[in-house]
Design an enzyme around this catalytic site. Structure first.
Site, PDB file in Angstrom:
ATOM      1  N   LYS A 144       3.982  -0.245   4.887  1.00 44.07           N
ATOM      2  CA  LYS A 144       5.392  -0.636   4.819  1.00 44.07           C
ATOM      3  C   LYS A 144       6.040  -0.577   6.207  1.00 44.07           C
ATOM      4  O   LYS A 144       6.825  -1.462   6.565  1.00 44.07           O
ATOM      5  CB  LYS A 144       6.132   0.268   3.828  1.00 44.07           C
ATOM      6  CG  LYS A 144       5.666   0.075   2.385  1.00 44.07           C
ATOM      7  CD  LYS A 144       6.230   1.130   1.452  1.00 44.07           C
ATOM      8  CE  LYS A 144       5.693   0.949   0.046  1.00 44.07           C
ATOM      9  NZ  LYS A 144       6.128   2.012  -0.877  1.00 44.07           N
TER      10      LYS A 144
ATOM     11  N   ASP B 241      -0.132   3.873   2.379  1.00 40.21           N
ATOM     12  CA  ASP B 241       0.864   3.026   1.723  1.00 40.21           C
ATOM     13  C   ASP B 241       2.149   2.965   2.545  1.00 40.21           C
ATOM     14  O   ASP B 241       2.715   1.893   2.768  1.00 40.21           O
ATOM     15  CB  ASP B 241       1.156   3.556   0.312  1.00 40.21           C
ATOM     16  CG  ASP B 241       2.244   2.764  -0.389  1.00 40.21           C
ATOM     17  OD1 ASP B 241       2.016   1.580  -0.670  1.00 40.21           O
ATOM     18  OD2 ASP B 241       3.329   3.329  -0.650  1.00 40.21           O
TER      19      ASP B 241
END
Length: 373
Positions: free
Chosen positions: A235, A231
């Site tokens: 980003k 995750d």
């Protein structure tokens, strides 16, 4: 009073973020319809969950006050992204598609939607952090890229409602030079390490803190989806690409997984959680080593733009460092630039949660409205 301009909104994903967005859309619709100078008639014409969809063939609006019951009673087959694009492209007014999912198939179709002049706003990271070609195709199609299609905004893909992407773009577009980006980009990892090793000492075992984070709803149903670091890597991929680095994928730079090698083969999240305490000793040792140095351990991501170096993993910080002082599940993103010198521009605040994420999506919707009108 001038005639109201018509804009249609289609929503895919009506879970946590989607529900919060539709609540905000209801308030926004009322406000925009009563604007004295340029009233806007914002109408919901399509709403979908993974297995349910509701829309009217003639594009007549769906009541925002009854969308849940309308969706629950629908017996329609869920269309493919191609079929959705075909339906929306024939609407009698401009359409903004709001994708509140993490669905890869929908993200892969962004260039198709944009090419048909359907604008896209989304917190879905998949379209902007998967292979580089998809990123390039999205902005080749978009009017706020190099194309002539719909507009695309994805502020909430990094930092939920925090103004991370817009700030980075403002820095670049005003001529600043990005030197380094560093921060805590995961609300889950922030909460976990703030609990595991608080400034001043204390904290429980790593497995106990993961269990607590899971029980409080800070992790995914299977905590491995947070602990693998992907995750955060997604980003970082997005931020690096905006900064001008052609990052091929989140797998093309070092990403430290906190899943012990011996537990990679666990068949379920429950099995993983049951066995995780076996490996508390390794994390306790790391905690003790940091404490001896007067530091704390945090899970961070960093981008060295000049060196083209991107990495995600555990690092030690002095107790006085802003990253060490984070509370709860807050995110913190530091932009080191030529203009700001050794004192970075810092953005800090809630980086997760349905309402905060939906706020970023709603703000992007307003940006598209301004461009369409």
């Amino acid at each position: 009073m001038p005639a109201a301009r018509q804009i249609f909104v289609a929503v895919i994903g009506a879970g946590g973020v989607g529900k919060a967005f539709l609540s905000q859309l209801s308030q926004l619709t009322k406000r925009l319809s009563s604007e004295p100078s340029t009233p806007i008639n914002l109408a919901l014409i399509y709403v979908a969950r993974s297995s349910k969809v509701f829309f009217n063939e003639d594009y007549s609006p769906i009541s925002i006050s009854s969308w849940e019951s309308d969706l629950a009673s629908s017996t329609r087959t869920v269309p493919s992204p191609t079929q959705i694009a075909d339906y929306l492209s024939k609407a009698p007014a401009s359409v903004i598609l709001v994708d509140n999912t993490s669905n890869e198939d929908v993200a892969n179709a962004y260039p198709l939607f944009l090419g048909k002049k359907i604008s896209v706003v989304t917190p879905n990271k998949k379209g902007f952090s998967s292979n580089l070609k998809l990123w390039q195709d999205i902005f080749k199609a978009a009017s706020n890229g190099t194309g002539s299609g719909g507009y695309v905004f994805h502020e909430s893909t990094v930092g939920a409602g925090l103004p991370v992407l817009s700030t980075l773009k403002d820095l670049i577009e005003t001529g600043d030079e990005i030197v380094k980006i560093e921060g805590v980009f995961s609300g889950t990892m922030s909460f976990l390490f703030n609990s595991f090793m608080p400034v001043g000492g204390g904290g429980g075992s790593f497995s106990a803190e993961v269990t607590k984070a899971k029980e409080l709803g800070y992790t995914e149903p299977d905590p491995r989806d947070d602990l693998n670091g992907l995750d955060v890597a997604r980003k970082l991929t997005i931020l690096a690409r905006i900064s001008g680095l052609e990052i091929e994928s989140p797998a093309s730079f070092p990403v430290q997984s906190l899943i012990p090698n011996e537990l990679e083969s666990c068949k379920s999240g429950d099995e993983f959680m049951k066995r995780l305490p076996e490996f508390d000793g390794e994390m306790d040792k790391l905690k003790q080593e940091a404490a001896k140095e007067g530091k704390v351990v945090r899970f961070v991501g960093s981008i060295d733009v000049a060196e083209k170096d991107v990495k995600v993993g555990l690092e030690k910080f002095d107790a006085s460092h802003p990253i060490a002082a984070l509370k709860g599940s807050d995110n913190i993103i530091s932009f080191y630039t030529k203009r700001y010198g050794s004192n970075p521009l810092i953005i800090q605040g809630a980086g997760a949660g349905g309402d905060a994420t939906a706020m970023g999506v709603t703000a992007d919707l307003i940006k598209v409205l301004r461009l369409l009108l």
